[in-house]
Write a protein that holds these residues in place. Sequence first.
Motif, PDB file in Angstrom:
ATOM      1  N   THR A   1      -7.869  -5.697  -4.461  1.00  0.00           N
ATOM      2  CA  THR A   1      -7.651  -5.677  -3.021  1.00  0.00           C
ATOM      3  C   THR A   1      -7.745  -7.099  -2.479  1.00  0.00           C
ATOM      4  O   THR A   1      -8.681  -7.842  -2.808  1.00  0.00           O
ATOM      5  N   ILE A   2      -6.759  -7.501  -1.693  1.00  0.00           N
ATOM      6  CA  ILE A   2      -6.625  -8.882  -1.247  1.00  0.00           C
ATOM      7  C   ILE A   2      -7.150  -9.037   0.181  1.00  0.00           C
ATOM      8  O   ILE A   2      -6.724  -8.322   1.094  1.00  0.00           O
ATOM      9  N   HIS A   3      -8.059 -10.030   0.346  1.00  0.00           N
ATOM     10  CA  HIS A   3      -8.652 -10.324   1.655  1.00  0.00           C
ATOM     11  C   HIS A   3      -8.791 -11.832   1.849  1.00  0.00           C
ATOM     12  O   HIS A   3      -9.801 -12.317   2.353  1.00  0.00           O
ATOM     13  N   ALA A   4      -7.791 -12.570   1.429  1.00  0.00           N
ATOM     14  CA  ALA A   4      -7.797 -14.027   1.505  1.00  0.00           C
ATOM     15  C   ALA A   4      -6.951 -14.490   2.687  1.00  0.00           C
ATOM     16  O   ALA A   4      -6.084 -13.761   3.170  1.00  0.00           O
TER      17      ALA A   4
ATOM     18  N   ASN B   1      -2.900  -4.864  -0.488  1.00  0.00           N
ATOM     19  CA  ASN B   1      -2.864  -6.067   0.344  1.00  0.00           C
ATOM     20  C   ASN B   1      -2.976  -5.671   1.803  1.00  0.00           C
ATOM     21  O   ASN B   1      -2.056  -5.062   2.364  1.00  0.00           O
ATOM     22  N   THR B   2      -4.118  -6.025   2.401  1.00  0.00           N
ATOM     23  CA  THR B   2      -4.306  -5.817   3.840  1.00  0.00           C
ATOM     24  C   THR B   2      -4.538  -7.149   4.549  1.00  0.00           C
ATOM     25  O   THR B   2      -4.934  -7.165   5.704  1.00  0.00           O
ATOM     26  N   ALA B   3      -4.283  -8.260   3.844  1.00  0.00           N
ATOM     27  CA  ALA B   3      -4.558  -9.583   4.402  1.00  0.00           C
ATOM     28  C   ALA B   3      -3.320 -10.169   5.081  1.00  0.00           C
ATOM     29  O   ALA B   3      -3.165 -10.046   6.298  1.00  0.00           O
ATOM     30  N   ARG B   4      -2.464 -10.771   4.309  1.00  0.00           N
ATOM     31  CA  ARG B   4      -1.229 -11.382   4.805  1.00  0.00           C
ATOM     32  C   ARG B   4      -0.139 -11.132   3.769  1.00  0.00           C
ATOM     33  O   ARG B   4      -0.358 -11.269   2.566  1.00  0.00           O
TER      34      ARG B   4
ATOM     35  N   ALA C   1       0.942   0.308  -9.142  1.00  0.00           N
ATOM     36  CA  ALA C   1       1.198   0.857  -7.811  1.00  0.00           C
ATOM     37  C   ALA C   1       0.734  -0.183  -6.794  1.00  0.00           C
ATOM     38  O   ALA C   1      -0.091  -1.052  -7.107  1.00  0.00           O
ATOM     39  N   ALA C   2       1.263  -0.102  -5.580  1.00  0.00           N
ATOM     40  CA  ALA C   2       0.865  -1.040  -4.535  1.00  0.00           C
ATOM     41  C   ALA C   2       0.694  -0.298  -3.219  1.00  0.00           C
ATOM     42  O   ALA C   2       1.476   0.597  -2.897  1.00  0.00           O
ATOM     43  N   ILE C   3      -0.326  -0.705  -2.492  1.00  0.00           N
ATOM     44  CA  ILE C   3      -0.569  -0.221  -1.135  1.00  0.00           C
ATOM     45  C   ILE C   3      -0.516  -1.462  -0.254  1.00  0.00           C
ATOM     46  O   ILE C   3      -1.319  -2.386  -0.421  1.00  0.00           O
ATOM     47  N   LEU C   4       0.458  -1.501   0.640  1.00  0.00           N
ATOM     48  CA  LEU C   4       0.711  -2.694   1.437  1.00  0.00           C
ATOM     49  C   LEU C   4       0.564  -2.386   2.919  1.00  0.00           C
ATOM     50  O   LEU C   4       1.345  -1.630   3.485  1.00  0.00           O
ATOM     51  N   ASP C   5      -0.432  -2.995   3.509  1.00  0.00           N
ATOM     52  CA  ASP C   5      -0.632  -2.892   4.950  1.00  0.00           C
ATOM     53  C   ASP C   5       0.044  -4.067   5.650  1.00  0.00           C
ATOM     54  O   ASP C   5       0.170  -4.072   6.863  1.00  0.00           O
ATOM     55  N   VAL C   6       0.438  -5.052   4.869  1.00  0.00           N
ATOM     56  CA  VAL C   6       1.139  -6.235   5.363  1.00  0.00           C
ATOM     57  C   VAL C   6       2.277  -6.542   4.399  1.00  0.00           C
ATOM     58  O   VAL C   6       2.191  -6.230   3.215  1.00  0.00           O
ATOM     59  N   THR C   7       3.328  -7.129   4.913  1.00  0.00           N
ATOM     60  CA  THR C   7       4.493  -7.453   4.091  1.00  0.00           C
ATOM     61  C   THR C   7       5.041  -8.810   4.506  1.00  0.00           C
ATOM     62  O   THR C   7       4.639  -9.371   5.530  1.00  0.00           O
TER      63      THR C   7
ATOM     64  N   VAL D   1       3.616   1.793   2.006  1.00  0.00           N
ATOM     65  CA  VAL D   1       3.679   0.773   3.049  1.00  0.00           C
ATOM     66  C   VAL D   1       3.185   1.387   4.349  1.00  0.00           C
ATOM     67  O   VAL D   1       3.689   2.423   4.788  1.00  0.00           O
ATOM     68  N   THR D   2       2.183   0.746   4.944  1.00  0.00           N
ATOM     69  CA  THR D   2       1.614   1.221   6.213  1.00  0.00           C
ATOM     70  C   THR D   2       1.689   0.090   7.242  1.00  0.00           C
ATOM     71  O   THR D   2       1.730  -1.079   6.869  1.00  0.00           O
ATOM     72  N   PRO D   3       1.697   0.401   8.523  1.00  0.00           N
ATOM     73  CA  PRO D   3       1.735  -0.658   9.543  1.00  0.00           C
ATOM     74  C   PRO D   3       0.371  -1.324   9.694  1.00  0.00           C
ATOM     75  O   PRO D   3      -0.661  -0.673   9.631  1.00  0.00           O
ATOM     76  N   HIS D   4       0.374  -2.613   9.895  1.00  0.00           N
ATOM     77  CA  HIS D   4      -0.859  -3.405  10.012  1.00  0.00           C
ATOM     78  C   HIS D   4      -1.323  -3.463  11.470  1.00  0.00           C
ATOM     79  O   HIS D   4      -1.513  -4.515  12.025  1.00  0.00           O
ATOM     80  N   LEU D   5      -1.483  -2.318  12.064  1.00  0.00           N
ATOM     81  CA  LEU D   5      -1.912  -2.331  13.460  1.00  0.00           C
ATOM     82  C   LEU D   5      -2.776  -1.133  13.838  1.00  0.00           C
ATOM     83  O   LEU D   5      -2.987  -0.854  15.003  1.00  0.00           O
TER      84      LEU D   5
END
Length: 189
Positions: free
Chosen positions: A68-71, A97-100, A119-125, A144-148
Motif C-alpha cells: 500500500t502506497i502512502h508516499a 495506491n491511495t497516495a498520488r 491485482a490493483a486497487i487504485l484510489d488515485v490515477t 478503481v475508486t474516486p479519491h474524494l
Amino acid sequence: MVPGIGNYGRRVGVIGASRIGRRVLELLRPFDLSPALTDPYVDEATAAALGAPLLPLDDLLRTCDIVTIHAPETPETHHLVGRRELALMPDGAVLINTARGALVDHDALVAELRTGRLAAILDVTDPEPLPGDSPLYDLPNAFVTPHLAGSQGNELARLGQTVAEEAERLLAGGELAYAVDLAALDRTA
C-alpha cells in the motif's frame, strides 16, 4: 482449506511513513498481519516504534502480499513503482495506491495486470480522472475508486469541525494537532 483466501499471516508492505502510512500501520496492529515499511526518511528505531521492520523498497516488494502506497509525489517518487518493481511482487499480490497516481507507472501496471499475476486497487490515477477508454476500467483485477470519499456527504462536516478545532487550539495558544512542518513540506504525503 481454500488457498489464497483470507488475510491471516499476510505480509503488508507500507511505502511511506506519511501521516496516512503511520495510521495504516496503527490500524493493522489488531490483526494477524505482518507489516513492513519502506521510507528513506525513517530510521530503524522509528520503524520499530511504528511496529514494522524497515526494508529497502525491493525487499518489501519481493516479500509482501499486499503493498500500500502512502508516499508523497516528488521528482524522486515519480513512477516509483514501475515495470521492474511490479515484476518483483509475488504472484497473487495486491498493489494499493491511495497516495498520488504518478507514483505508479500506469502503462507498466496495465501490462502486469493483463497477465493476471497481480491485482490493483487504485484510489488515485495518472491522469486523474482516467480517460473513459482506460483499460483499467475493464480489467477484472483492477479496482478503481474516486479519491474524494473524505469530501462527500456528511464527511464535509468532519472536515469543517477539524478546521474549527484547530483554529481554537491556535487561538488558545495550544499545540496544533495537524501542524504543517515547513522543513518537510516537500516530502509530505
